[in-house]
Design an enzyme around this catalytic site. Structure first.
Site, PDB file in Angstrom:
ATOM      1  CE  LYS A   1      49.163  39.967  35.532  1.00 33.21           C
ATOM      2  NZ  LYS A   1      48.003  40.821  35.818  1.00 33.21           N
TER       3      LYS A   1
ATOM      4  NE  ARG B   1      51.005  41.949  41.164  1.00 38.41           N
ATOM      5  CZ  ARG B   1      50.350  40.855  40.795  1.00 38.41           C
ATOM      6  NH1 ARG B   1      50.999  39.741  40.546  1.00 38.41           N
ATOM      7  NH2 ARG B   1      49.042  40.882  40.671  1.00 38.41           N
TER       8      ARG B   1
ATOM      9  NE  ARG C   1      40.019  37.249  38.625  1.00 37.25           N
ATOM     10  CZ  ARG C   1      41.285  37.666  38.633  1.00 37.25           C
ATOM     11  NH1 ARG C   1      41.971  37.682  37.508  1.00 37.25           N
ATOM     12  NH2 ARG C   1      41.843  38.100  39.728  1.00 37.25           N
TER      13      ARG C   1
ATOM     14  NE  ARG D   1      42.512  36.075  42.808  1.00 37.65           N
ATOM     15  CZ  ARG D   1      43.517  36.546  42.067  1.00 37.65           C
ATOM     16  NH1 ARG D   1      43.851  35.946  40.950  1.00 37.65           N
ATOM     17  NH2 ARG D   1      44.184  37.613  42.440  1.00 37.65           N
TER      18      ARG D   1
ATOM     19  NE  ARG E   1      44.068  42.169  43.136  1.00 35.70           N
ATOM     20  CZ  ARG E   1      43.232  41.386  42.458  1.00 35.70           C
ATOM     21  NH1 ARG E   1      41.942  41.302  42.818  1.00 35.70           N
ATOM     22  NH2 ARG E   1      43.645  40.678  41.437  1.00 35.70           N
TER      23      ARG E   1
END
Ligand code: AMP
Length: 213
Positions: free
Chosen positions: A17, A92, A126, A157, A168
């Site tokens: 996203k 969300r 990532r 992160r 998550r």
């Protein structure tokens, strides 16, 4: 093309996203609004709400709807949103989607589809640039912690560690996935295969928008 374009990007954590929204913002010339990024800035800048928000993010849980909704309604009331916006990571929950309907009419919802088994690797590999926020992956940059886009320092992160990622993904399944049907029933959903090279995903999005706008 309409005078205003309001887009929501949906998809699991790691579905792309942020990557796609940051390209679309340049192409469409409307702001990219990432609630996750706003929260990370609140934490970094020691905003009064920062500590409370950090507790939820660190656990892989969702920030409470009332906090999110206040921040979002303030953001979309600003001048730069007059011609529209691209939401990344909002709504969300069904509560957030319902609340959004009360204040703004969304035109298109782009659902970035990635097989579940690919997400853990996409998230834990990532790397995000501290400076320009460009998102990269170890499969492309290896051990380098230098941003391939701007030369800035890359970071991992805090919530991209395996334990938090698992949580998550669970939260996505139980709390966020229902908004896909919510928007499908309203005829707003555009499904895009996001398990492809980012350039191809981007051109598929533009093609789908071009056909419908
Ligand atoms: P993201 O950058 O979109 O992956 O978001 C990072 C984290 O911020 C999420 O795991 C949540 O803890 C929090 N967050 C971001 N957007 C929302 C939202 N719309 N509602 C609740 N929590 C959110």
């Amino acid at each position: 093309m309409k005078s205003s374009l309001k887009i929501v990007m949906v998809g699991a954590p790691g579905s792309g996203k942020g990557t796609q929204a940051s390209r679309m913002t340049k192409e469409l010339n409307i702001p990219h609004i990432s609630t996750g990024e706003i929260f990370r800035e609140y934490i970094a800048n020691k905003h009064p709400l920062g500590n409370k928000i950090k507790e939820f993010i660190d656990q892989g849980a969702l920030v409470p709807d009332d906090v999110v909704l206040e921040i979002v309604s303030d953001r979309i009331g600003r001048e730069d949103c007059k011609r529209g916006f691209i939401f990344d990571g909002f709504p969300r929950t069904l509560e957030q989607a319902n609340a959004l309907e009360q204040v703004s009419q969304i035109d298109y919802v782009i659902n970035l589809d990635v097989p579940e088994e690919r997400l853990m690797d996409r998230l834990t590999g990532r790397r995000t640039c501290k400076f320009c926020k460009h998102i990269s992956h170890v499969s492309i940059i290896g051990d380098s912690m230098i941003c391939p886009d701007c030369g800035g320092e890359l970071t991992i992160r805090a919530d991209d560690v395996p334990e938090t990622v698992r949580k998550r993904l669970e939260v996505y399944e139980s709390q966020t996935k229902p908004i896909i049907d919510f928007y499908r029933q309203r005829g707003k959903l555009i499904d895009v295969n996001s398990d492809q090279a980012p350039d191809k995903v981007f051109s598929d999005i533009l093609e789908a928008l071009g056909e419908t706008c």
